[in-house]
Design a protein around this motif. Structure first.
Motif, PDB file in Angstrom:
ATOM      1  N   HIS A  82       3.239   3.186 -27.433  1.00  0.00           N
ATOM      2  CA  HIS A  82       4.341   2.527 -28.125  1.00  0.00           C
ATOM      3  C   HIS A  82       3.699   1.688 -29.228  1.00  0.00           C
ATOM      4  O   HIS A  82       3.345   0.533 -29.013  1.00  0.00           O
ATOM      5  CB  HIS A  82       5.132   1.632 -27.170  1.00  0.00           C
ATOM      6  CG  HIS A  82       5.930   2.398 -26.161  1.00  0.00           C
ATOM      7  ND1 HIS A  82       6.974   1.851 -25.461  1.00  0.00           N
ATOM      8  CD2 HIS A  82       5.856   3.687 -25.748  1.00  0.00           C
ATOM      9  CE1 HIS A  82       7.487   2.771 -24.661  1.00  0.00           C
ATOM     10  NE2 HIS A  82       6.817   3.890 -24.806  1.00  0.00           N
ATOM     11  N   ASP A 168       6.575   2.571 -19.581  1.00  0.00           N
ATOM     12  CA  ASP A 168       6.775   3.947 -19.122  1.00  0.00           C
ATOM     13  C   ASP A 168       6.428   4.212 -17.663  1.00  0.00           C
ATOM     14  O   ASP A 168       6.882   5.208 -17.102  1.00  0.00           O
ATOM     15  CB  ASP A 168       5.927   4.897 -19.983  1.00  0.00           C
ATOM     16  CG  ASP A 168       6.500   5.048 -21.382  1.00  0.00           C
ATOM     17  OD1 ASP A 168       7.480   4.350 -21.701  1.00  0.00           O
ATOM     18  OD2 ASP A 168       5.962   5.852 -22.151  1.00  0.00           O
ATOM     19  N   HIS A 231      12.684   3.040 -21.523  1.00  0.00           N
ATOM     20  CA  HIS A 231      13.581   4.140 -21.873  1.00  0.00           C
ATOM     21  C   HIS A 231      14.780   4.259 -20.942  1.00  0.00           C
ATOM     22  O   HIS A 231      15.619   5.141 -21.122  1.00  0.00           O
ATOM     23  CB  HIS A 231      12.805   5.455 -21.889  1.00  0.00           C
ATOM     24  CG  HIS A 231      11.569   5.392 -22.731  1.00  0.00           C
ATOM     25  ND1 HIS A 231      11.594   5.062 -24.065  1.00  0.00           N
ATOM     26  CD2 HIS A 231      10.253   5.588 -22.423  1.00  0.00           C
ATOM     27  CE1 HIS A 231      10.355   5.077 -24.549  1.00  0.00           C
ATOM     28  NE2 HIS A 231       9.528   5.374 -23.570  1.00  0.00           N
TER      29      HIS A 231
END
Ligand SMILES: [Fe+2]
Length: 268
Positions: A82, A168, A231
């Motif tokens: 990221h 993540d 996410h």
């Protein structure tokens, strides 16, 4: 592109989350969202965890929250993959100290990094209010299979708001689509990044045990009851139980991974 739905949300005392559209390296808008967080210390200063591309409205909100960046003490790269928004964020807020993962520091030369978040002395700078740890058992510096192995990263615990913040490695699924349901992901569940079952853990006999022991450690030591994931959004309540359930569900796979690495997983 102007995005009109980006707003900072206070998700707990001293803890703020900003969900943003996600673009790939070519600038193409993806279906998934991404996030960054702001944690306010007792000094009044803020630590930003990761960055997103700010539009005018969200920039105004960050300005209001941080007094035009005056209160922004540090900006931290949390997941090595990221990184696309750091250059733009740095241009907006150049007076904070920027700490990257080793991959950020290798690849983003336009940001004058103040240090590596892999450095224990930096990562513990904001204890006991903000505990930053790196996923154990996984390679964090020279990560194999970069195209999809995005598991390893900094996992943060903000004590005051009882929030675990990650990108993540753990992901909340509020309402998974048909394909994810077919893959065994249920509604309102926490799940591991799929690369856990592939290349994420190091190829050493002890890597799986290190990961498992670290999971037990954070669940024992951190009193979290909500989780902000990159996410999947924010999960409110029941997070520790959900994380334990994810670990239990992964047990056969983790035992297989340990065996494939010449080790044995001692499950307690
Ligand atoms: Fe990600």
């Amino acid at each position: 592109m102007t995005v009109t739905t980006m707003h900072i949300t206070q998700i707990g005392p001293g803890c703020y989350n900003l969900i943003a559209p996600l673009k790939n390296a070519l600038g193409k808008l993806l279906k998934m969202k991404t996030h960054m967080s702001f944690v306010q210390l007792s000094t009044g200063k803020f630590i930003a965890l990761s960055t997103v591309e700010l539009d005018a409205a969200s920039k105004a909100e960050v300005d209001a929250l941080t007094q035009n960046g005056e209160l922004l003490e540090a900006v931290i790269g949390t997941n090595p993959f990221h990184g696309l928004a750091f250059e733009g964020f740095y241009k907006m807020y150049p007076n904070a100290k920027y700490y990257g993962t080793p991959r950020h520091i290798r690849n983003i030369k336009s940001v004058p990094w103040a240090g590596s978040i892999a450095d224990d002395s930096i990562r513990t700078s904001w204890m006991p209010e903000l505990d930053l740890q790196i996923t154990q058992g996984a390679e964090f510096i020279n990560i194999p299979s970069e195209s999809y192995n995005h598991f390893a990263g900094v996992v943060a615990f903000h004590v005051e708001s009882k929030t675990l913040i990650c990108d993540d490695c753990f992901s909340y699924e509020d309402n998974p689509g048909a394909l994810k349901r077919l893959a065994g992901i249920s509604a309102k569940s926490l799940n591991f990044h799929p690369s856990l079952y592939g290349p994420a853990l190091r190829q050493s006999p002890t890597a799986v045990q290190e990961f498992y022991d670290w999971m037990l450690q954070i669940m024992q030591e951190w009193d979290f009851d909500q989780m902000a994931t990159a996410h999947g959004g924010v999960m409110k309540g029941g997070c520790k139980e959900a994380l334990r359930a994810a670990l239990d569900k992964a047990k056969p796979s983790l035992e297989g991974l340990a065996k494939s690495r010449g080790g044995k997983l001692v499950w307690t």
